[in-house]
Enzyme design. Structure first.
Site, PDB file in Angstrom:
ATOM      1  N   LYS A 127       0.830  -1.205   0.000  1.00 46.91           N
ATOM      2  CA  LYS A 127       0.000   0.000   0.000  1.00 46.91           C
ATOM      3  C   LYS A 127       0.866   1.257   0.000  1.00 46.91           C
ATOM      4  O   LYS A 127       0.706   2.143  -0.841  1.00 46.91           O
ATOM      5  CB  LYS A 127      -0.926  -0.007   1.215  1.00 46.91           C
ATOM      6  CG  LYS A 127      -1.750   1.258   1.385  1.00 46.91           C
ATOM      7  CD  LYS A 127      -2.565   1.194   2.673  1.00 46.91           C
ATOM      8  CE  LYS A 127      -3.204   2.532   2.972  1.00 46.91           C
ATOM      9  NZ  LYS A 127      -3.961   2.520   4.253  1.00 46.91           N
ATOM     10  N   ASP A 146      -6.782   0.814   0.259  1.00 46.90           N
ATOM     11  CA  ASP A 146      -7.019   1.229   1.640  1.00 46.90           C
ATOM     12  C   ASP A 146      -8.441   0.817   2.024  1.00 46.90           C
ATOM     13  O   ASP A 146      -9.096   0.057   1.306  1.00 46.90           O
ATOM     14  CB  ASP A 146      -6.785   2.732   1.808  1.00 46.90           C
ATOM     15  CG  ASP A 146      -7.863   3.577   1.143  1.00 46.90           C
ATOM     16  OD1 ASP A 146      -8.717   3.014   0.416  1.00 46.90           O
ATOM     17  OD2 ASP A 146      -7.865   4.805   1.361  1.00 46.90           O
TER      18      ASP A 146
END
Length: 238
Positions: A127, A146
């Site tokens: 991420k 996310d």
């Protein structure tokens, strides 16, 4: 498009992308940064914290630690004090310092530009690496997943997974590579403005006819039926 729900998953994904671009034509990273190092640190701080809070913290942080060498040599207690309001501050401070130490010793003081190198740094998973590569170097290596992206991609029926890595794999297959990162940002904007977790505004969502999850909303179903009836009438020449 009343028939969009029956379209292929990829066709729906591309139509969703088109509409998101119209809704949110400008999709910049909401973190404030001046270089890849600052972006990396800010993204690490953004875990379980709002970008707004991070942007309040980073001016003083970056003034105190202007480069990777300063971060690598930081006194841990001082670093913790500066990032405390972002939550989980002890772990974040430890990882920021350790990541910068590794950048100094193994990457000549430069934030690496390869996914495999970035994820080798303490505290850096895909991420964070995707954000750094896309916004720090202009490299779309993957899709940042996310909480907003995870939730809305599932609602839209583009994935059935809960694991971010598997969600990312699904989305990569559906979307053009140049749009991988800004897809994520636009879904975040949409999640904040329309598709809120506790009270999604399906009736006012321009993606409703593409979203299987909107079927449960009576006003959306009624609108889709009216649109379908109109479409049929036009097709019959009425």
């Amino acid at each position: 498009m009343p028939n969009q729900r029956r379209a292929s998953k990829k066709q729906r994904a591309l139509e969703i992308l088109i509409r998101l671009k119209r809704l949110y034509p400008d999709a910049p990273c909401s973190l404030d940064f001046a270089n890849p190092l600052q972006l990396m640190v800010a993204t690490m701080l953004a875990a379980q914290c709002t970008d707004e809070r991070v942007n309040l913290v980073t001016p003083a942080l970056f003034a105190a630690y202007p480069d990777v060498y300063a971060f690598a040599e930081a006194n841990l207690e001082d670093l913790e004090g500066l990032v405390k309001s972002t939550g989980f501050y002890r772990n974040k401070a430890k990882n920021i310092r350790a990541a910068c130490q590794k950048i100094v010793t193994e990457f000549n003081g430069d934030v690496p530009k390869r996914m495999e190198d970035l994820v080798s740094l303490p505290g850096i998973a895909r991420k964070t690496a995707n954000v750094v590569l896309a916004h720090g170097f202009g490299i779309n290596a993957g899709v940042t997943v996310d909480t907003h992206v995870k939730r809305i991609s599932n609602l839209l029926g583009l994935t059935q997974h809960s694991d971010p890595v598997k969600i990312e794999r699904d989305l990569i297959k559906l979307l053009p590579q140049p749009d991988w990162e800004n897809w994520s940002i636009r879904l975040v904007y949409h999640g904040r403005a329309v598709c809120k977790a506790r009270n999604p505004n399906c009736g006012g969502c321009t993606l409703a006819d593409l979203c299987p999850s909107a079927k449960a909303v009576p006003e959306v179903e009624a609108a889709l039926k009216r649109a379908g009836a109109h479409h049929q009438a036009v097709g019959d020449g009425r």
